[in-house]
Design a protein around this motif. Sequence first.
Motif, PDB file in Angstrom:
ATOM      1  N   MET A   1       0.862  -1.178   0.000  1.00  0.00           N
ATOM      2  CA  MET A   1       0.000   0.000   0.000  1.00  0.00           C
ATOM      3  C   MET A   1       0.903   1.234   0.000  1.00  0.00           C
ATOM      4  N   ALA A   2       0.596   2.194  -0.832  1.00  0.00           N
ATOM      5  CA  ALA A   2       1.406   3.393  -0.969  1.00  0.00           C
ATOM      6  C   ALA A   2       1.070   4.409   0.118  1.00  0.00           C
ATOM      7  N   ARG A   3       2.004   5.297   0.359  1.00  0.00           N
ATOM      8  CA  ARG A   3       1.762   6.391   1.296  1.00  0.00           C
ATOM      9  C   ARG A   3       0.612   7.253   0.799  1.00  0.00           C
ATOM     10  N   ASN A   4      -0.135   7.810   1.726  1.00  0.00           N
ATOM     11  CA  ASN A   4      -1.243   8.680   1.348  1.00  0.00           C
ATOM     12  C   ASN A   4      -0.832  10.134   1.556  1.00  0.00           C
ATOM     13  N   ILE A   5      -0.130  10.665   0.559  1.00  0.00           N
ATOM     14  CA  ILE A   5       0.335  12.043   0.611  1.00  0.00           C
ATOM     15  C   ILE A   5      -0.846  13.011   0.548  1.00  0.00           C
ATOM     16  N   ALA A   6      -1.925  12.636  -0.153  1.00  0.00           N
ATOM     17  CA  ALA A   6      -3.079  13.523  -0.309  1.00  0.00           C
ATOM     18  C   ALA A   6      -3.687  13.905   1.037  1.00  0.00           C
ATOM     19  N   ILE A   7      -3.757  12.977   1.976  1.00  0.00           N
ATOM     20  CA  ILE A   7      -4.303  13.305   3.298  1.00  0.00           C
ATOM     21  C   ILE A   7      -3.378  14.287   3.999  1.00  0.00           C
ATOM     22  N   ILE A  27     -10.211   8.532  16.145  1.00  0.00           N
ATOM     23  CA  ILE A  27      -9.175   7.499  16.153  1.00  0.00           C
ATOM     24  C   ILE A  27      -7.939   8.045  16.856  1.00  0.00           C
ATOM     25  N   SER A  28      -6.943   7.187  17.065  1.00  0.00           N
ATOM     26  CA  SER A  28      -5.706   7.641  17.703  1.00  0.00           C
ATOM     27  C   SER A  28      -4.780   8.308  16.681  1.00  0.00           C
ATOM     28  N   ARG A  29      -3.855   9.119  17.182  1.00  0.00           N
ATOM     29  CA  ARG A  29      -2.864   9.739  16.318  1.00  0.00           C
ATOM     30  C   ARG A  29      -2.021   8.670  15.631  1.00  0.00           C
ATOM     31  N   GLN A  30      -1.755   7.579  16.326  1.00  0.00           N
ATOM     32  CA  GLN A  30      -0.960   6.496  15.750  1.00  0.00           C
ATOM     33  C   GLN A  30      -1.671   5.872  14.551  1.00  0.00           C
ATOM     34  N   THR A  31      -2.989   5.713  14.654  1.00  0.00           N
ATOM     35  CA  THR A  31      -3.740   5.158  13.530  1.00  0.00           C
ATOM     36  C   THR A  31      -3.726   6.123  12.353  1.00  0.00           C
ATOM     37  N   MET A  32      -3.870   7.419  12.629  1.00  0.00           N
ATOM     38  CA  MET A  32      -3.816   8.404  11.539  1.00  0.00           C
ATOM     39  C   MET A  32      -2.446   8.379  10.872  1.00  0.00           C
ATOM     40  N   ASN A  33      -1.397   8.260  11.662  1.00  0.00           N
ATOM     41  CA  ASN A  33      -0.054   8.166  11.100  1.00  0.00           C
ATOM     42  C   ASN A  33       0.064   6.927  10.215  1.00  0.00           C
ATOM     43  N   ALA A  34      -0.469   5.813  10.677  1.00  0.00           N
ATOM     44  CA  ALA A  34      -0.410   4.570   9.895  1.00  0.00           C
ATOM     45  C   ALA A  34      -1.173   4.711   8.576  1.00  0.00           C
ATOM     46  N   ILE A  35      -2.293   5.419   8.582  1.00  0.00           N
ATOM     47  CA  ILE A  35      -3.054   5.656   7.346  1.00  0.00           C
ATOM     48  C   ILE A  35      -2.206   6.484   6.378  1.00  0.00           C
ATOM     49  N   GLU A  36      -1.610   7.559   6.878  1.00  0.00           N
ATOM     50  CA  GLU A  36      -0.785   8.418   6.021  1.00  0.00           C
ATOM     51  C   GLU A  36       0.446   7.674   5.490  1.00  0.00           C
ATOM     52  N   GLN A  37       0.971   6.757   6.275  1.00  0.00           N
ATOM     53  CA  GLN A  37       2.152   5.998   5.854  1.00  0.00           C
ATOM     54  C   GLN A  37       1.809   4.819   4.946  1.00  0.00           C
ATOM     55  N   GLY A  38       0.510   4.550   4.779  1.00  0.00           N
ATOM     56  CA  GLY A  38       0.088   3.436   3.948  1.00  0.00           C
ATOM     57  C   GLY A  38       0.207   2.094   4.645  1.00  0.00           C
ATOM     58  N   GLU A  39       0.243   2.118   5.972  1.00  0.00           N
ATOM     59  CA  GLU A  39       0.389   0.892   6.758  1.00  0.00           C
ATOM     60  C   GLU A  39      -0.946   0.386   7.302  1.00  0.00           C
ATOM     61  N   TYR A  40      -2.008   1.154   7.090  1.00  0.00           N
ATOM     62  CA  TYR A  40      -3.327   0.787   7.606  1.00  0.00           C
ATOM     63  C   TYR A  40      -4.370   1.147   6.565  1.00  0.00           C
ATOM     64  N   ASN A  41      -5.248   0.219   6.265  1.00  0.00           N
ATOM     65  CA  ASN A  41      -6.302   0.431   5.286  1.00  0.00           C
ATOM     66  C   ASN A  41      -7.595   0.758   6.034  1.00  0.00           C
ATOM     67  N   PRO A  42      -8.012   2.039   6.041  1.00  0.00           N
ATOM     68  CA  PRO A  42      -9.195   2.423   6.820  1.00  0.00           C
ATOM     69  C   PRO A  42     -10.495   1.914   6.202  1.00  0.00           C
ATOM     70  N   THR A  43     -11.499   1.782   7.043  1.00  0.00           N
ATOM     71  CA  THR A  43     -12.831   1.400   6.567  1.00  0.00           C
ATOM     72  C   THR A  43     -13.398   2.540   5.723  1.00  0.00           C
ATOM     73  N   ILE A  44     -14.412   2.244   4.932  1.00  0.00           N
ATOM     74  CA  ILE A  44     -15.051   3.275   4.132  1.00  0.00           C
ATOM     75  C   ILE A  44     -15.675   4.340   5.032  1.00  0.00           C
ATOM     76  N   ARG A  45     -16.206   3.928   6.165  1.00  0.00           N
ATOM     77  CA  ARG A  45     -16.786   4.885   7.119  1.00  0.00           C
ATOM     78  C   ARG A  45     -15.725   5.866   7.620  1.00  0.00           C
ATOM     79  N   LEU A  46     -14.547   5.355   7.943  1.00  0.00           N
ATOM     80  CA  LEU A  46     -13.458   6.216   8.404  1.00  0.00           C
ATOM     81  C   LEU A  46     -12.965   7.112   7.264  1.00  0.00           C
ATOM     82  N   CYS A  47     -12.867   6.562   6.066  1.00  0.00           N
ATOM     83  CA  CYS A  47     -12.476   7.371   4.903  1.00  0.00           C
ATOM     84  C   CYS A  47     -13.426   8.547   4.723  1.00  0.00           C
TER      85      CYS A  47
END
Length: 78
Positions: A1-7, A27-47
Amino acid sequence: MARNIAIKVARAEKDMTQKELAEAVGISRQTMNAIEQGEYNPTIRLCRAICRVLGKSLDDLFWEEEQESSETGNGGST
């Protein structure tokens, strides 16, 4: 999964920290960081929640361009 630079860019445009955005969407700051780093795939609701807070569409923040592949068998020759 690629980094999410757009966020990250959209968050910077709103002058928000990861922690502020994370708190706004529940959500936690750690989860947001993981989303931005492409390490976590958020649910559609979270997106959708992230999009609402940042004032962006799903396409703006989460669209991934399909990469052309030579594995399709088309190889470019006719």
